[in-house]
Design a protein around this motif. Structure first.
Motif, mmCIF file in Angstrom:
data_model
loop_
_atom_site.group_PDB
_atom_site.id
_atom_site.type_symbol
_atom_site.label_atom_id
_atom_site.label_comp_id
_atom_site.label_asym_id
_atom_site.label_seq_id
_atom_site.Cartn_x
_atom_site.Cartn_y
_atom_site.Cartn_z
ATOM 1 N N HIS A 138 1.181 -1.152 -0.002
ATOM 2 C CA HIS A 138 0.378 0.078 0.054
ATOM 3 C C HIS A 138 0.491 1.340 -0.052
ATOM 4 N N SER A 139 1.847 1.433 0.349
ATOM 5 C CA SER A 139 2.898 2.263 1.038
ATOM 6 C C SER A 139 3.356 2.701 -0.371
ATOM 7 N N ILE A 140 3.708 2.113 -1.486
ATOM 8 C CA ILE A 140 3.913 2.276 -2.563
ATOM 9 C C ILE A 140 3.245 2.300 -3.755
ATOM 10 N N ARG A 141 1.621 2.127 -3.852
ATOM 11 C CA ARG A 141 0.918 2.801 -4.700
ATOM 12 C C ARG A 141 0.530 4.756 -4.866
ATOM 13 N N PRO A 142 0.705 4.309 -6.158
ATOM 14 C CA PRO A 142 0.597 5.478 -6.779
ATOM 15 C C PRO A 142 -0.478 6.886 -5.999
ATOM 16 N N SER A 143 -1.884 5.972 -6.267
ATOM 17 C CA SER A 143 -2.492 6.974 -5.489
ATOM 18 C C SER A 143 -1.988 7.564 -3.730
ATOM 19 N N THR A 144 -1.277 6.577 -3.101
ATOM 20 C CA THR A 144 -0.850 6.829 -1.674
ATOM 21 C C THR A 144 0.113 7.762 -1.721
ATOM 22 N N LEU A 145 0.979 7.285 -2.608
ATOM 23 C CA LEU A 145 2.358 8.489 -2.719
ATOM 24 C C LEU A 145 1.908 9.798 -3.567
ATOM 25 N N LYS A 146 0.568 10.273 -4.148
ATOM 26 C CA LYS A 146 -0.172 11.128 -4.579
ATOM 27 C C LYS A 146 -0.344 12.246 -3.717
ATOM 28 N N ARG A 147 -0.841 11.438 -2.243
ATOM 29 C CA ARG A 147 -1.953 12.263 -1.259
ATOM 30 C C ARG A 147 -0.342 12.182 -0.261
ATOM 31 N N MET A 148 0.655 11.283 0.284
ATOM 32 C CA MET A 148 0.963 11.588 1.063
ATOM 33 C C MET A 148 1.990 12.585 1.346
ATOM 34 N N PRO A 149 2.701 13.401 2.298
ATOM 35 C CA PRO A 149 3.274 14.261 1.582
ATOM 36 C C PRO A 149 4.900 14.164 1.603
ATOM 37 N N TRP A 150 5.415 14.749 0.415
ATOM 38 C CA TRP A 150 7.303 14.299 0.259
ATOM 39 C C TRP A 150 7.547 14.467 1.143
ATOM 40 N N SER A 151 8.159 14.904 2.478
ATOM 41 C CA SER A 151 8.565 14.684 3.614
ATOM 42 C C SER A 151 8.335 13.087 4.373
ATOM 43 N N GLU A 152 7.230 13.001 4.234
ATOM 44 C CA GLU A 152 6.996 11.177 4.525
ATOM 45 C C GLU A 152 7.996 9.929 3.709
ATOM 46 N N THR A 153 7.417 10.329 2.514
ATOM 47 C CA THR A 153 7.833 9.164 1.104
ATOM 48 C C THR A 153 9.327 9.273 1.482
ATOM 49 N N SER A 154 10.134 10.903 1.889
ATOM 50 C CA SER A 154 11.570 10.706 1.563
ATOM 51 C C SER A 154 11.792 9.660 2.433
ATOM 52 N N VAL A 155 11.786 10.268 3.900
ATOM 53 C CA VAL A 155 12.413 9.273 5.411
ATOM 54 C C VAL A 155 11.862 7.670 4.638
ATOM 55 N N MET A 156 10.746 7.440 4.030
ATOM 56 C CA MET A 156 10.841 6.090 4.313
ATOM 57 C C MET A 156 12.022 5.510 3.036
ATOM 58 N N LEU A 157 11.681 6.474 2.465
ATOM 59 C CA LEU A 157 13.063 5.735 1.128
ATOM 60 C C LEU A 157 14.502 5.949 1.375
ATOM 61 N N VAL A 158 14.580 6.393 2.570
ATOM 62 C CA VAL A 158 15.989 7.167 3.058
ATOM 63 C C VAL A 158 16.348 5.306 3.267
ATOM 64 N N THR A 159 15.526 5.184 5.041
ATOM 65 C CA THR A 159 14.983 3.706 5.382
ATOM 66 C C THR A 159 15.443 2.857 4.931
ATOM 67 N N VAL A 160 14.986 2.433 3.729
ATOM 68 C CA VAL A 160 15.143 1.484 2.812
ATOM 69 C C VAL A 160 15.861 1.353 1.997
ATOM 70 N N ILE A 161 16.606 2.378 1.590
ATOM 71 C CA ILE A 161 18.587 2.554 0.728
ATOM 72 C C ILE A 161 19.212 1.981 2.008
ATOM 73 N N VAL A 162 19.146 2.622 2.995
ATOM 74 C CA VAL A 162 20.133 3.320 3.902
ATOM 75 C C VAL A 162 20.941 1.417 4.834
ATOM 76 N N THR A 163 18.894 0.891 4.534
ATOM 77 C CA THR A 163 18.765 -0.522 5.319
ATOM 78 C C THR A 163 19.829 -1.738 4.250
ATOM 79 N N VAL A 164 18.777 -1.533 3.155
ATOM 80 C CA VAL A 164 19.771 -2.497 2.100
ATOM 81 C C VAL A 164 20.766 -2.004 1.487
ATOM 82 N N TRP A 165 21.357 -1.203 1.453
ATOM 83 C CA TRP A 165 22.686 -0.727 1.022
ATOM 84 C C TRP A 165 23.970 -1.233 2.013
#
Length: 503
Positions: free
Chosen positions: A353-380
């Motif tokens: 649900h977190s990566i659905r286009p409709s969710t990303l459209k509604r979600m503030p960019w800051s929230e999405t940025s935090v999620m992506l930072v957590t994912v990228i750094v953890t996986v990296w």
């Protein structure tokens, strides 16, 4: 006896969670817990062996660690049905120590790490979980799902072609069987059927036995052969701290995830010191240490439907029985069967649900940025602690940047008085440019600063107010600060004039 737990569902104030006693009295519940424990035990074997290889130790070390920790946490943990065992996160932390100084130093670090976890639990570290934003939690879950899937990729590279249809068949069974019946966990049926087919047709595919030698005896208590000196302590202390922090972060986040899935509440402080006790027990029996396992926990809770400590306890017991008494049978299980289970765990864990286009459209960019930072750094980095820490820091920076603009200063001037109304929460971010919002030269000799619609949170703001007063005084003008609430006034009186502010 039944435990009544507050529910998050507004339509239902309480959710009833079965207790161990209730499960023991109910054949249906007990069967579910027993089968869930068996499925988890089967899934633990290749993981424990793989993590042992990552840590640079004998497979027995990881297997015994998983057995001891699962059994121990079943009694002392604060989150029923959560699985604790040897993990890749801890293996990555201790690998350099084992490689350079040997297993005895590793065990000493595990013992000290467990002790540090108990100390941190007593200090209330579990309460800090409230400061982890939802976006970091979502990133944590998604990163774990990706890491679980990535850990299966080596089992699908340079292998016989038969492995691929076996994995597909296993996935089909796991997906379709629950639509017919949920009496027997689908992962267990998948493992059994794929194994029977591989043995019956003598397929030459990688098996659990190919991953490493299984133990043939029970674990024994031991004392690590290390010198009791400050030099030894200096060597193991950084690794012990890493074990403690990584283990607590992963365990407490996993516990929170299970709370959300089951709509129940767990005792996070008890879980924190329970993890410490489990690591001490693991080290005492020569184990490599560990923490909560997201993959096996999802198998236990989400896939198999377990809800009590019985499944966690039996996962450890079955693990020992399987590798010691039934090692020859376990060794013939195709890795393809277990890969199928872990792929489904990865798919089920990811928050789609977190990566659905409709969710990303509604979600503030800051929230999405935090999620992506957590994912990228953890996986990296393959390090959950680093990923979560940077995610939290990113969330804090973005939050501070956002609220910094919420402060407003309004200026009105009468014949002999300049009146400034300050509105908003004042702290280091929002008060940094406070001094630039006053007309020091143009204002009349009397200046009133109204703080009735604001609140001072830190010394930075007090220093800014001192600087403003100093600027006016240097121009021979009188400043009156009024309207402070009780807490703001107390902080201002205590710090004003004692911070070295002004020009």
């Amino acid at each position: 006896m039944t435990a009544v737990i507050p529910s998050k569902d507004p339509a239902t104030r309480y959710r009833i969670e079965p207790t161990v006693l209730q499960a023991l009295k109910s054949p249906r519940l007990l069967t579910r817990e027993v089968l869930a424990g068996l499925v988890v035990a089967l899934a633990l074997i290749p993981e424990a062996i793989a993590f042992s290889i990552i840590a640079g130790v004998d497979p027995r070390v990881g297997l015994f660690s998983s057995f001891v920790m699962a059994v121990t946490i079943a009694f002392v943990g604060g989150r029923p049905a959560m699985i604790t065992a040897a993990t890749g996160a801890i293996a990555l932390v201790v690998a350099p120590l084992a490689r350079e100084y040997g297993v005895d130093y590793l065990i000493a670090a595990v013992l000290l790490g467990g002790l540090l976890q108990i100390v941190l639990a007593v200090l209330g570290v579990a309460k800090l979980m409230r400061f982890i934003p939802r976006s970091v939690m979502v990133g944590f879950v998604n990163a774990l799902a990706i890491l679980i899937f990535m850990s299966q990729v080596p089992q699908l590279v340079d292998v016989p072609w038969l492995v691929y249809p076996m994995v597909v068949v296993g996935l089909v069974i796991i997906v379709l069987l629950p639509r017919v019946t949920k009496v027997i966990p689908a992962p267990l049926v998948s493992i059994v059927l794929v194994t029977v087919a591989a043995v019956a047709f003598a397929w030459n595919v990688p098996t659990v036995g190919d991953q490493g030698e299984l133990p043939e005896s029970l674990p024994e208590l031991l004392i690590p052969n290390v010198p009791l000196t400050f030099d030894m302590l200096a060597i193991i202390a950084p690794f012990a701290l890493g074990i403690a922090l990584v283990g607590l972060i992963e365990s407490l986040l996993t516990a929170k995830l299970v709370d959300d899935i089951t709509d129940t509440h767990s005792h996070k402080t008890r879980e924190a010191w329970g993890q410490g006790v489990a690591n001490i027990m693991s080290g005492a029996f020569g184990g490599m240490g560990g923490c909560a396992m997201i993959g096996q926990t999802m198998i236990n809770v989400k896939v198999s439907g377990a809800r009590t400590r019985i499944s966690t306890f039996l996962a450890g017991v079955f693990l020992l029985i399987l590798v010691v008494a039934l090692g020859d049978i376990v060794a013939i299980i195709p890795m393809a069967a277990l890969v199928a289970v872990m792929i489904m765990v990865s798919v089920g864990t990811f928050d789609w649900h977190s990566i659905r286009p409709s969710t990303l459209k509604r979600m503030p960019w800051s929230e999405t940025s935090v999620m992506l930072v957590t994912v990228i750094v953890t996986v990296w980095t393959h390090n959950l602690a680093i990923g979560v820490a940077l995610g939290v820091v990113t969330a804090m920076v973005l939050f501070a940047r956002r609220v910094a603009h919420f402060t407003n200063v309004t200026r009105t001037v009468t014949e002999d008085t300049a009146h400034y109304a300050v509105e908003g929460e004042l702290f280091f971010a929002s008060s940094n440019d406070l001094t630039t919002q006053f007309e020091y030269t143009a204002d009349p000799d009397r200046v009133v600063i109204d703080m009735s619609r604001s609140h001072i949170w830190d010394a930075s703001t007090v220093a800014a107010l001192d600087a403003i007063s100093t600027k006016y005084e240097q121009r021979g003008k009188h400043v009156l600060i009024e309207g402070m609430n009780e807490a703001t006034q107390a902080l201002h009186l205590r710090l004003s004039g004692n911070l070295g502010g002004g020009e």
